[in-house]
Design a protein around this motif. Structure first.
Motif, PDB file in Angstrom:
ATOM      1  N   VAL A 123     -10.118  52.075  52.148  1.00  0.00           N
ATOM      2  CA  VAL A 123      -8.810  51.909  52.790  1.00  0.00           C
ATOM      3  C   VAL A 123      -8.362  53.233  53.390  1.00  0.00           C
ATOM      4  CG1 VAL A 123      -6.414  51.205  52.456  1.00  0.00           C
ATOM      5  CG2 VAL A 123      -8.224  50.085  51.146  1.00  0.00           C
ATOM      6  N   VAL A 124      -8.525  54.312  52.626  1.00  0.00           N
ATOM      7  CA  VAL A 124      -8.146  55.633  53.115  1.00  0.00           C
ATOM      8  C   VAL A 124      -8.987  56.025  54.332  1.00  0.00           C
ATOM      9  CG1 VAL A 124      -8.084  58.091  52.541  1.00  0.00           C
ATOM     10  CG2 VAL A 124      -7.307  56.390  50.869  1.00  0.00           C
ATOM     11  N   GLU A 125     -10.270  55.761  54.274  1.00  0.00           N
ATOM     12  CA  GLU A 125     -11.152  56.077  55.395  1.00  0.00           C
ATOM     13  C   GLU A 125     -10.747  55.302  56.645  1.00  0.00           C
ATOM     14  OE1 GLU A 125     -13.941  57.271  58.060  1.00  0.00           O
ATOM     15  OE2 GLU A 125     -13.308  58.228  56.171  1.00  0.00           O
ATOM     16  N   ALA A 126     -10.416  54.030  56.469  1.00  0.00           N
ATOM     17  CA  ALA A 126      -9.991  53.215  57.611  1.00  0.00           C
ATOM     18  C   ALA A 126      -8.671  53.725  58.180  1.00  0.00           C
ATOM     19  CB  ALA A 126      -9.851  51.750  57.184  1.00  0.00           C
ATOM     20  N   ALA A 127      -7.773  54.154  57.306  1.00  0.00           N
ATOM     21  CA  ALA A 127      -6.496  54.695  57.771  1.00  0.00           C
ATOM     22  C   ALA A 127      -6.710  55.963  58.580  1.00  0.00           C
ATOM     23  CB  ALA A 127      -5.584  54.969  56.580  1.00  0.00           C
ATOM     24  N   ARG A 128      -7.583  56.835  58.090  1.00  0.00           N
ATOM     25  CA  ARG A 128      -7.862  58.075  58.819  1.00  0.00           C
ATOM     26  C   ARG A 128      -8.527  57.793  60.167  1.00  0.00           C
ATOM     27  NH1 ARG A 128      -9.999  61.065  53.345  1.00  0.00           N
ATOM     28  NH2 ARG A 128      -8.034  62.137  52.799  1.00  0.00           N
ATOM     29  N   GLY A 134      -0.718  59.452  61.262  1.00  0.00           N
ATOM     30  CA  GLY A 134       0.271  58.591  60.651  1.00  0.00           C
ATOM     31  C   GLY A 134       1.521  58.554  61.508  1.00  0.00           C
ATOM     32  N   PRO A 135       2.563  57.852  61.101  1.00  0.00           N
ATOM     33  CA  PRO A 135       2.679  57.103  59.839  1.00  0.00           C
ATOM     34  C   PRO A 135       1.841  55.824  59.833  1.00  0.00           C
ATOM     35  CG  PRO A 135       4.590  56.717  61.203  1.00  0.00           C
ATOM     36  CD  PRO A 135       3.779  57.759  61.930  1.00  0.00           C
ATOM     37  N   VAL A 136       1.770  55.201  58.651  1.00  0.00           N
ATOM     38  CA  VAL A 136       1.019  53.958  58.515  1.00  0.00           C
ATOM     39  C   VAL A 136       1.650  53.112  57.421  1.00  0.00           C
ATOM     40  CG1 VAL A 136      -0.609  54.977  56.853  1.00  0.00           C
ATOM     41  CG2 VAL A 136      -1.292  52.978  58.208  1.00  0.00           C
ATOM     42  N   ILE A 137       1.587  51.812  57.601  1.00  0.00           N
ATOM     43  CA  ILE A 137       2.087  50.866  56.600  1.00  0.00           C
ATOM     44  C   ILE A 137       0.894  50.247  55.880  1.00  0.00           C
ATOM     45  CG2 ILE A 137       3.183  48.601  56.305  1.00  0.00           C
ATOM     46  CD1 ILE A 137       5.229  49.400  58.393  1.00  0.00           C
ATOM     47  N   LEU A 138       1.010  50.149  54.569  1.00  0.00           N
ATOM     48  CA  LEU A 138       0.015  49.481  53.723  1.00  0.00           C
ATOM     49  C   LEU A 138       0.650  48.226  53.150  1.00  0.00           C
ATOM     50  CD1 LEU A 138      -2.765  49.653  52.113  1.00  0.00           C
ATOM     51  CD2 LEU A 138      -1.396  50.700  50.282  1.00  0.00           C
ATOM     52  N   LYS A 139      -0.060  47.109  53.241  1.00  0.00           N
ATOM     53  CA  LYS A 139       0.474  45.873  52.675  1.00  0.00           C
ATOM     54  C   LYS A 139      -0.669  44.975  52.214  1.00  0.00           C
ATOM     55  CE  LYS A 139       2.737  44.563  56.377  1.00  0.00           C
ATOM     56  NZ  LYS A 139       3.501  43.741  57.362  1.00  0.00           N
ATOM     57  N   PHE A 152       3.957  55.043  54.593  1.00  0.00           N
ATOM     58  CA  PHE A 152       3.543  56.415  54.340  1.00  0.00           C
ATOM     59  C   PHE A 152       3.706  57.226  55.620  1.00  0.00           C
ATOM     60  CE2 PHE A 152       1.314  53.777  51.296  1.00  0.00           C
ATOM     61  CZ  PHE A 152       1.506  54.475  50.100  1.00  0.00           C
ATOM     62  N   PRO A 153       4.281  58.433  55.517  1.00  0.00           N
ATOM     63  CA  PRO A 153       4.505  59.239  56.723  1.00  0.00           C
ATOM     64  C   PRO A 153       3.221  59.790  57.317  1.00  0.00           C
ATOM     65  CG  PRO A 153       5.074  60.509  54.776  1.00  0.00           C
ATOM     66  CD  PRO A 153       4.782  59.109  54.302  1.00  0.00           C
ATOM     67  N   SER A 154       2.140  59.792  56.520  1.00  0.00           N
ATOM     68  CA  SER A 154       0.864  60.303  57.005  1.00  0.00           C
ATOM     69  C   SER A 154      -0.274  59.619  56.261  1.00  0.00           C
ATOM     70  CB  SER A 154       0.773  61.823  56.777  1.00  0.00           C
ATOM     71  OG  SER A 154       0.691  62.106  55.382  1.00  0.00           O
ATOM     72  N   THR A 155      -1.442  59.676  56.850  1.00  0.00           N
ATOM     73  CA  THR A 155      -2.605  59.107  56.163  1.00  0.00           C
ATOM     74  C   THR A 155      -2.962  59.921  54.925  1.00  0.00           C
ATOM     75  OG1 THR A 155      -4.049  60.331  57.681  1.00  0.00           O
ATOM     76  CG2 THR A 155      -3.540  58.041  58.252  1.00  0.00           C
ATOM     77  N   GLY A 229      11.698  60.032  49.482  1.00  0.00           N
ATOM     78  CA  GLY A 229      11.481  61.275  50.214  1.00  0.00           C
ATOM     79  C   GLY A 229      10.431  61.173  51.295  1.00  0.00           C
ATOM     80  N   GLU A 230       9.856  59.967  51.470  1.00  0.00           N
ATOM     81  CA  GLU A 230       8.797  59.830  52.452  1.00  0.00           C
ATOM     82  C   GLU A 230       9.179  58.878  53.574  1.00  0.00           C
ATOM     83  OE1 GLU A 230       5.200  58.842  50.469  1.00  0.00           O
ATOM     84  OE2 GLU A 230       4.967  60.832  49.611  1.00  0.00           O
ATOM     85  N   GLN A 231      10.463  58.536  53.656  1.00  0.00           N
ATOM     86  CA  GLN A 231      10.905  57.762  54.797  1.00  0.00           C
ATOM     87  C   GLN A 231      10.588  58.553  56.060  1.00  0.00           C
ATOM     88  OE1 GLN A 231      12.318  54.797  55.015  1.00  0.00           O
ATOM     89  NE2 GLN A 231      13.332  54.324  53.090  1.00  0.00           N
TER      90      GLN A 231
END
Length: 334
Positions: A123-128, A134-139, A152-155, A229-231
């Protein structure tokens, strides 16, 4: 006696519907599919079956309720019973990926999404690969109520999350979704409610408190999450918006072209009752990201809009629609 049978696994969501049914003098009964045994050689009772099985049923200890419901719906349709939100609606309820495919098939845009079925490292590799920096949403692919949706504000923040995430955080069907974060002009999404495939009203939902967007009062449990703190706005040094009602009915509704496209989508997808959620990008263009076939209604918002207890409310419109369907089913059975 022919009646309305409400298929569900969570009785906490029934009271608003029960009140509307009783006010309209409708005969009804609940069919709790949290568990069950069915003789498939038997004949189902007469009436209309309203399917309210939820994608979040597994979070209440009912891991296989959706699968049980799929079997029951097949049995009902085999015997010609009218099922509101039948098998095709259930199929969309439990898979966002299938929702997106159905939406895009009729030309409704959705946020860019990457599906991953693998360990967190994948999942992390795909996000990168697809969303860095980023930012990116995980669901989760199968969630419900906004459960498990994280911004998440960044990968790299996503990678740090997985370093400490408990094993039971994995989606129930094993499928993670990574999605573009759409920066809306205002921190709101819109949920358009439809009954009988027709628009009822639209609700504006404030998202500053996170992604727990189920309108029902019993959903206010704080189980959705946006890292403190990550909005994304906070990272940019923006001031938080002033407090506002979480759910507000939009008096003017939504624009007629969009309403028509959503109604056409529901007809094509075989969905009778739904709350369709979308967000507008910086140019005001809507992107649809969720179809809730187990829709709930916010009593406070309906009260503030003067709709509570009327046929223009969500429960009232639903009661009127099911009354029509019950009458139609009775005429066909006569």
């Amino acid at each position: 006696m022919s009646k309305i049978h409400v298929i569900h696994e969570n009785p906490a969501w029934l009271p608003p519907l029960a009140e509307a049914f009783d006010r309209a003098g409708l005969p009804w009964a609940e069919l709790d599919l949290s568990r069950g045994t069915f003789d498939l050689a038997s004949v189902p009772p007469q009436g209309v079956f309203y399917n309210r099985m939820s994608a979040s049923s597994h979070t209440r200890g009912h891991r296989y309720s959706a699968e049980l419901t799929a079997g029951v719906l097949a049995w009902l349709t085999r015997h010609g019973r009218r099922v509101v939100n039948g098998p095709r609606a259930l199929d969309l309820e439990i898979s966002k990926v299938r929702q997106y495919a159905a939406l895009e098939a009729v030309g409704l845009p959705v946020p860019r999404t990457v599906m991953v079925q693998d360990e967190p490292a994948a999942v992390v590799e795909a996000a990168r690969r697809h969303f860095a920096p980023g930012p990116v949403i995980l669901k989760p692919n199968r969630g419900g109520k906004g459960l498990g949706v994280r911004l998440f504000p960044s990968t790299e923040a996503l990678a740090a999350y997985f370093d400490s995430a408990p094993a039971d955080e994995a989606p129930v069907d094993g499928i993670w979704l990574l999605q573009d974060y759409v920066r809306a002009p205002r921190p709101v999404i819109t949920r358009a409610e439809f009954v009988g495939g027709r628009f009822v009203y639209a609700v504006e939902v404030d998202t500053t408190a996170g992604f727990e967007l189920c309108p029902a009062d019993v959903c206010a449990v704080g189980d959705a999450f946006c890292p403190v703190g990550e909005q994304v706005g906070e990272q940019a040094g923006e001031q938080p918006p002033a407090p506002a009602p979480r759910f507000s009915i939009i008096p003017e509704g939504i624009e007629a072209p969009l309403r028509g496209r959503l109604e056409a989508f529901l007809a094509t997808a075989g969905v009778d009752v739904a709350g369709v959620e979308f967000i507008r990008d910086a140019n005001g263009n809507p992107l649809v990201y969720d179809v809730n076939t187990n829709t709930n209604y916010n009593a406070g918002a309906e009260e503030a809009a003067g709709l509570a207890g009327t046929v223009r409310s969500g429960p009232g419109a639903l009661a009127a629609y099911l009354a029509e369907e019950l009458g139609r089913a009775a005429r066909l059975a006569a």
